[in-house]
Motif scaffolding. Structure first.
Motif, PDB file in Angstrom:
ATOM      1  N   GLU A  82       0.823  -1.209   0.000  1.00 59.47           N
ATOM      2  CA  GLU A  82       0.000   0.000   0.000  1.00 59.47           C
ATOM      3  C   GLU A  82       0.857   1.259   0.000  1.00 59.47           C
ATOM      4  O   GLU A  82       0.540   2.236  -0.676  1.00 59.47           O
ATOM      5  N   THR A  83       1.945   1.244   0.754  1.00 55.51           N
ATOM      6  CA  THR A  83       2.839   2.398   0.809  1.00 55.51           C
ATOM      7  C   THR A  83       3.442   2.683  -0.560  1.00 55.51           C
ATOM      8  O   THR A  83       3.505   3.840  -1.000  1.00 55.51           O
ATOM      9  N   ILE A  86       0.819   4.202  -2.840  1.00 61.46           N
ATOM     10  CA  ILE A  86       0.580   5.605  -2.495  1.00 61.46           C
ATOM     11  C   ILE A  86       1.661   6.482  -3.123  1.00 61.46           C
ATOM     12  O   ILE A  86       1.376   7.545  -3.697  1.00 61.46           O
ATOM     13  N   ILE A  87       2.913   6.043  -3.025  1.00 60.71           N
ATOM     14  CA  ILE A  87       4.022   6.792  -3.620  1.00 60.71           C
ATOM     15  C   ILE A  87       3.892   6.802  -5.140  1.00 60.71           C
ATOM     16  O   ILE A  87       4.100   7.836  -5.799  1.00 60.71           O
ATOM     17  N   GLN A  88       3.519   5.677  -5.700  1.00 61.65           N
ATOM     18  CA  GLN A  88       3.355   5.571  -7.145  1.00 61.65           C
ATOM     19  C   GLN A  88       2.276   6.536  -7.642  1.00 61.65           C
ATOM     20  O   GLN A  88       2.405   7.138  -8.716  1.00 61.65           O
ATOM     21  N   ALA A  89       1.236   6.694  -6.856  1.00 65.75           N
ATOM     22  CA  ALA A  89       0.129   7.566  -7.246  1.00 65.75           C
ATOM     23  C   ALA A  89       0.497   9.047  -7.206  1.00 65.75           C
ATOM     24  O   ALA A  89      -0.215   9.880  -7.779  1.00 65.75           O
ATOM     25  N   ARG A  90       1.604   9.390  -6.564  1.00 61.91           N
ATOM     26  CA  ARG A  90       2.043  10.789  -6.527  1.00 61.91           C
ATOM     27  C   ARG A  90       2.426  11.300  -7.921  1.00 61.91           C
ATOM     28  O   ARG A  90       2.316  12.478  -8.209  1.00 61.91           O
ATOM     29  N   THR A 115       5.274  -5.349  -9.223  1.00 67.54           N
ATOM     30  CA  THR A 115       4.357  -4.426  -9.884  1.00 67.54           C
ATOM     31  C   THR A 115       4.029  -3.201  -9.035  1.00 67.54           C
ATOM     32  O   THR A 115       3.378  -2.266  -9.522  1.00 67.54           O
ATOM     33  N   ALA A 116       4.460  -3.168  -7.791  1.00 71.53           N
ATOM     34  CA  ALA A 116       4.252  -1.994  -6.945  1.00 71.53           C
ATOM     35  C   ALA A 116       5.329  -0.942  -7.175  1.00 71.53           C
ATOM     36  O   ALA A 116       5.208   0.185  -6.698  1.00 71.53           O
ATOM     37  N   TYR A 117       6.384  -1.315  -7.908  1.00 68.64           N
ATOM     38  CA  TYR A 117       7.471  -0.392  -8.252  1.00 68.64           C
ATOM     39  C   TYR A 117       7.373   0.004  -9.722  1.00 68.64           C
ATOM     40  O   TYR A 117       6.831  -0.731 -10.542  1.00 68.64           O
ATOM     41  N   HIS A 118       7.943   1.159 -10.039  1.00 72.74           N
ATOM     42  CA  HIS A 118       8.075   1.517 -11.448  1.00 72.74           C
ATOM     43  C   HIS A 118       9.090   0.605 -12.130  1.00 72.74           C
ATOM     44  O   HIS A 118       8.973   0.324 -13.325  1.00 72.74           O
ATOM     45  N   ALA A 119      10.089   0.150 -11.372  1.00 71.24           N
ATOM     46  CA  ALA A 119      11.138  -0.684 -11.964  1.00 71.24           C
ATOM     47  C   ALA A 119      11.775  -1.575 -10.912  1.00 71.24           C
ATOM     48  O   ALA A 119      11.759  -1.262  -9.717  1.00 71.24           O
ATOM     49  N   MET A 120      12.328  -2.685 -11.390  1.00 68.43           N
ATOM     50  CA  MET A 120      13.064  -3.615 -10.541  1.00 68.43           C
ATOM     51  C   MET A 120      14.436  -3.852 -11.173  1.00 68.43           C
ATOM     52  O   MET A 120      14.643  -3.614 -12.369  1.00 68.43           O
ATOM     53  N   THR A 121      15.358  -4.321 -10.369  1.00 68.02           N
ATOM     54  CA  THR A 121      16.643  -4.774 -10.892  1.00 68.02           C
ATOM     55  C   THR A 121      16.845  -6.236 -10.510  1.00 68.02           C
ATOM     56  O   THR A 121      16.235  -6.725  -9.553  1.00 68.02           O
ATOM     57  N   THR A 122      17.711  -6.906 -11.245  1.00 71.50           N
ATOM     58  CA  THR A 122      18.142  -8.249 -10.867  1.00 71.50           C
ATOM     59  C   THR A 122      19.550  -8.467 -11.385  1.00 71.50           C
ATOM     60  O   THR A 122      19.954  -7.861 -12.388  1.00 71.50           O
ATOM     61  N   SER A 325      -5.550   4.421 -10.601  1.00 74.31           N
ATOM     62  CA  SER A 325      -6.618   4.175  -9.632  1.00 74.31           C
ATOM     63  C   SER A 325      -6.214   4.681  -8.251  1.00 74.31           C
ATOM     64  O   SER A 325      -5.045   4.623  -7.863  1.00 74.31           O
ATOM     65  N   GLU A 326      -7.181   5.165  -7.531  1.00 77.31           N
ATOM     66  CA  GLU A 326      -6.923   5.728  -6.205  1.00 77.31           C
ATOM     67  C   GLU A 326      -6.420   4.638  -5.270  1.00 77.31           C
ATOM     68  O   GLU A 326      -7.001   3.565  -5.175  1.00 77.31           O
ATOM     69  N   SER A 327      -5.328   4.904  -4.601  1.00 76.48           N
ATOM     70  CA  SER A 327      -4.736   3.910  -3.709  1.00 76.48           C
ATOM     71  C   SER A 327      -5.351   4.014  -2.314  1.00 76.48           C
ATOM     72  O   SER A 327      -5.921   5.030  -1.933  1.00 76.48           O
ATOM     73  N   LYS A 328      -5.206   2.942  -1.558  1.00 77.87           N
ATOM     74  CA  LYS A 328      -5.703   2.920  -0.180  1.00 77.87           C
ATOM     75  C   LYS A 328      -4.896   3.913   0.654  1.00 77.87           C
ATOM     76  O   LYS A 328      -3.687   4.038   0.498  1.00 77.87           O
TER      77      LYS A 328
END
Length: 397
Positions: A82-83, A86-90, A115-122, A325-328
C-alpha cells in the motif's frame, strides 16, 4: 537530483554486524555522481513499535524530501504494498528496487512486490523471463560492482601479510570448505561473523583483501552458485581473487588473466599451491583484475544506469497508466495492520513450541520464519501488505 535510499545502514539492521554492503556502496557512489542522497532506515526496527509506524514515517519523509527517485532494498515485508502504491500515485517520484539473491528470493519476494514499483533490478539473467511472465516488464539486468572508496593498487606478493584469506560470514557450506582446505594442509585466515576472529569493521575488509596473497571467494553458502559483490570488491581493493566458478563470470573478467577460478576443493588446493610458488604470475593477475574493475565495474556506473532506468520506467508507466486508480490511504492500511486476538493466540502457541525447541533467541526467529514461509506460499502478495500475518505477528523480529 534527490535520491531517497530506503534500506539498512547495518547488515540485517544489526549494528553489531557491521555496515551493510548496499549502504557502503550505493550512498557514496550516488554522492559522487552529484546527487543529494537522503537515507531512510528501513531494516532496524528499534525506532518503531510496528511496521505501521515505519511506513507512516517513510511517507512523511517522502512528503518532506520530495525525492526524484526512491531506491530500495527490501529484506522481506517491511515496506508495505500500500505504501508503494501511495508513492506511485504521486506521479512525481520514480521507484526502483535493487533485489538481492533472486536465485531464490524471486520466488519468495520479488515477484510479489515487482508491480508496486516503477522498476526492478536483478543480477540473475535467468530470472528475467520469470519477471516478464509475471507481468513485471520494467526489470533491469545489472550486476554488483566495487566501491571506488576502497580502490587501491595491488601490493606485490612479498608485501602481503596473509597467504590465504577469506572474508565473509561463517555459515552454510563455507565452514565445510574451509575445513576441507585445512585437511589438505592449506591454512586460511578467516574474518567475519561466526569465525574465531569475530566481526571486523568495514574499513578492515579491503585492507585484508589487499594484504592477502590469495583472497578466496565461495560462490555459494546455500544453494546455487551466484555472482556476488565480493567478486568485484577483491580486485577493486587490489587483491588477487580466486573464486568458485559461477556461470556468467566470463562476461565480467577474463578468467585466468584477471581473476582465477576453481570448480572443486582439489582444484582449489592445486591453484593455491601454484600461485604461492609463482609470485610474478600472481601479481600480474592482480593488476589486470584491478585495472578491469576500475574501468568497468564501479558503483558509479551501476547507479547511473539504475537511476536512468527508474526515471524512464516511471515515464513509461505514466504514459500507459493515464488514470491511476486511487490507492488505499495509509490510515486505512494501518487499520488492517492491527493484531487480532486470533493472531495473538497463534503467535503465543508458535513461540511456546519454538522457544522450547531452539531457545529464546533462536526460537523467536524460528517462529517468525515459519509464519513467513507459510504466508508467502498461502497468501502470496498479501504477505507484503499491511494485512500480512508475519508483519502483524512479529514486528521488529
Amino acid at each position: 537530483m534527490k535520491v531517497l535510499c530506503v534500506f539498512g545502514k547495518y547488515q540485517y539492521g544489526d549494528p553489531a554486524r557491521g555496515i551493510n554492503t548496499e549502504y557502503a556502496a550505493f550512498v557514496p557512489a550516488l554522492k559522487k555522481l552529484g546527487h543529494e542522497v537522503i537515507h531512510f532506515e528501513s531494516w532496524d526496527m528499534s525506532s518503531y513499535s510496528s511496521y505501521a509506524e515505519l511506513n507512516q514515517a517513510l511517507l512523511q519523509t517522502v512528503e518532506r524530501v520530495q525525492p526524484h527517485v526512491i531506491l530500495t532494498v527490501q529484506l522481506y515485508y517491511e515496506i508495505w504494498w500500500e505504501t508503494l502504491k501511495i508513492i506511485q500515485a504521486r506521479r512525481d517520484v520514480a521507484t526502483i528496487s535493487w533485489t538481492t539473491d533472486d536465485s531464490w528470493k524471486y520466488k519468495e519476494v520479488s515477484r510479489f512486490i515487482g508491480t508496486a514499483y516503477h522498476a526492478m533490478t536483478t543480477t540473475y539473467p535467468e530470472v528475467i523471463a520469470k519477471y516478464y511472465s509475471d507481468g513485471i516488464s520494467n526489470v533491469l539486468l545489472t550486476q554488483w560492482a566495487a566501491s571506488s572508496e576502497t580502490f587501491n593498487q595491488p601490493l606485490s606478493f612479498t608485501c602481503c601479510r596473509y597467504k590465504v584469506s577469506f572474508v565473509g560470514r561463517a555459515f552454510g557450506n563455507r565452514m565445510k570448505q574451509i575445513a576441507e582446505l585445512r585437511n589438505y594442509g592449506i591454512e586460511v585466515d578467516c574474518f567475519g561473523h561466526g569465525w574465531a576472529s569475530g566481526q571486523i569493521s568495514t574499513e578492515e575488509v579491503p585492507r585484508i583483501m589487499r594484504e592477502s596473497v590469495i583472497s578466496l571467494n565461495f560462490a555459494n553458502s546455500i544453494g546455487e552458485n551466484q555472482i556476488k559483490a565480493r567478486t568485484f570488491e577483491v580486485p577493486g581493493a587490489g587483491g588477487f581473487l580466486v573464486t568458485e566458478y559461477t556461470p556468467g563470470l566470463e562476461k565480467h573478467y577474463t578468467l585466468g588473466k584477471e581473476i582465477e577460478v576453481f570448480h572443486n576443493i582439489p582444484e582449489l588446493v592445486k591453484k593455491i599451491k601454484y600461485f604461492l610458488e609463482h609470485p610474478q604470475e600472481r601479481d600480474a593477475v592482480a593488476w589486470a583484475g584491478f585495472e578491469r574493475t576500475i574501468s568497468e565495474h564501479t558503483y558509479e556506473m551501476r547507479m547511473e544506469e539504475v537511476l536512468n532506468f527508474a526515471i524512464a520506467s516511471k515515464e513509461e508507466y505514466l504514459i500507459t497508466n493515464v488514470t491511476i486508480s486511487e490507492s488505499k490511504s495509509i490510515e486505512d492500511a494501518c487499520q488492517l495492520h492491527k493484531l487480532t486476538l486470533w493472531l495473538k493466540f497463534l503467535r503465543s502457541i508458535l513461540l511456546w513450541f519454538c522457544i522450547r525447541i531452539w531457545g529464546h533467541k533462536r526460537g523467536r526467529r524460528a517462529a517468525r520464519r515459519i509464519t513467513y514461509e507459510a504466508s508467502w506460499r498461502i497468501f502470496g502478495y498479501k504477505t507484503f501488505t499491511a494485512s500480512g500475518c508475519p508483519g502483524r505477528m512479529f514486528p521488529g523480529y
